[in-house]
Enzyme design. Structure first.
Site, PDB file in Angstrom:
ATOM      1  N   ASN A 199       0.835  -1.214   0.000  1.00 45.77           N
ATOM      2  CA  ASN A 199       0.000   0.000   0.000  1.00 45.77           C
ATOM      3  C   ASN A 199       0.869   1.264   0.000  1.00 45.77           C
ATOM      4  OD1 ASN A 199       1.043  -0.065   2.556  1.00 45.77           O
ATOM      5  ND2 ASN A 199      -0.922  -0.194   3.627  1.00 45.77           N
ATOM      6  N   GLU A 245       1.909   3.996   7.478  1.00 38.98           N
ATOM      7  CA  GLU A 245       0.779   3.541   6.680  1.00 38.98           C
ATOM      8  C   GLU A 245       0.101   4.727   5.988  1.00 38.98           C
ATOM      9  OE1 GLU A 245       0.363   0.507   6.166  1.00 38.98           O
ATOM     10  OE2 GLU A 245       0.193  -0.738   7.966  1.00 38.98           O
TER      11      GLU A 245
END
Ligand code: GLP
Length: 245
Positions: A136, A143
């Site tokens: 991702n 993140e």
């Protein structure tokens, strides 16, 4: 950004080790920022072989790792502390007193993270930071988010990261849900950055991260703004960018 296209995983590993080796030869007391994950394992193997052959000396090297699972003790074989000792530190002549990994055993997140920033500052700063790339777009454990987190902090891992890392644990339930990670600013402070990417499952994110918009939703995209980034990837990982590099 400099893209180095390599044939396959082994070729990528050798070339990444060449870049790290060159840094170590040019500055024998370099501060190396190190990464975990499956991608750099071959690079560490090459570095260990060159150390054994007498071509690379780790005696004056200091290392700081990117991240660590919160709550895993050092002796847990899935802790990044264990990973680093298993894959590199036990195989080269580095002084383990000069190797640092965020301490996942410190329960107080604020204390663990501010202590780690102090450790990095005390080294004088990272000369070369090695990075892998999450599916991702995460780097370290930064993140996708609404803003770029700056300094070392505690993160809640996303479902996709937990899923991706479950292969290393007996079951998905055993994967820790939080980690301590260097922040984006911590990473961007490194003088040089070396990214390793391998495999067709990274092809889409390689294109998005390095040729797409710069956004905290794709944390690695910030690397487009760093003045000295080298990306070493194999043909599969570079499949979608081969005509752009
Ligand atoms: C983990 C690590 C990252 C690493 C990423 C990719 O989440 N925290 O530092 O880059 O995995 O791992 P792999 O190289 O196994 O694809």
């Amino acid at each position: 950004m400099k893209f180095i296209l390599t044939k396959d995983y082994d070729d990528m590993s050798r070339k990444a080790a060449n870049v790290i080796g060159a840094q170590m030869i040019l500055k024998n007391n370099s501060v190396l920022g190190l990464a975990t994950g499956s991608t750099p394992i071959g690079t560490y193997k090459c570095l260990a072989e060159r150390n054994a052959a007498g071509d690379l000396d780790f005696s004056q090297i200091t290392s700081v790792n990117l991240d660590e699972y919160r709550g895993l003790p050092h002796e847990n074989d899935q802790s990044y502390y264990y990973f680093m000792h298993d894959n590199l530190f036990s195989k080269v002549n580095i002084d383990c007193n000069n190797t640092y990994v965020p301490d996942g055993t410190i329960a107080d997140a604020e204390e663990a993270c501010s202590k780690y920033e102090e450790i990095i500052a005390a080294t004088g700063g990272v000369d070369l930071q090695l990075l892998g790339l999450g599916h991702n777009g995460h780097i370290g454990f930064n993140e996708p988010a609404d803003v770029f987190p700056k300094l070392t902090h505690c993160v809640d891992l996303t479902e996709s990261t937990i899923q991706a890392n479950a292969r290393f644990f007996a079951s998905k339930e055993e994967v820790p849900t939080q980690a301590y990670t260097m922040g984006i600013q911590t990473i961007m402070n490194a003088k040089k950055i070396l990214v390793v990417v391998s495999g067709s499952d990274k092809a889409a994110i390689v294109k998005k991260a390095f040729f797409g918009d710069i956004t905290p939703q794709v944390p690695a995209s910030i690397l487009q703004l760093h003045p000295d980034v080298t990306i070493v990837g194999d043909a599969e990982a570079f499949a979608e960018i081969k005509d752009m590099i």
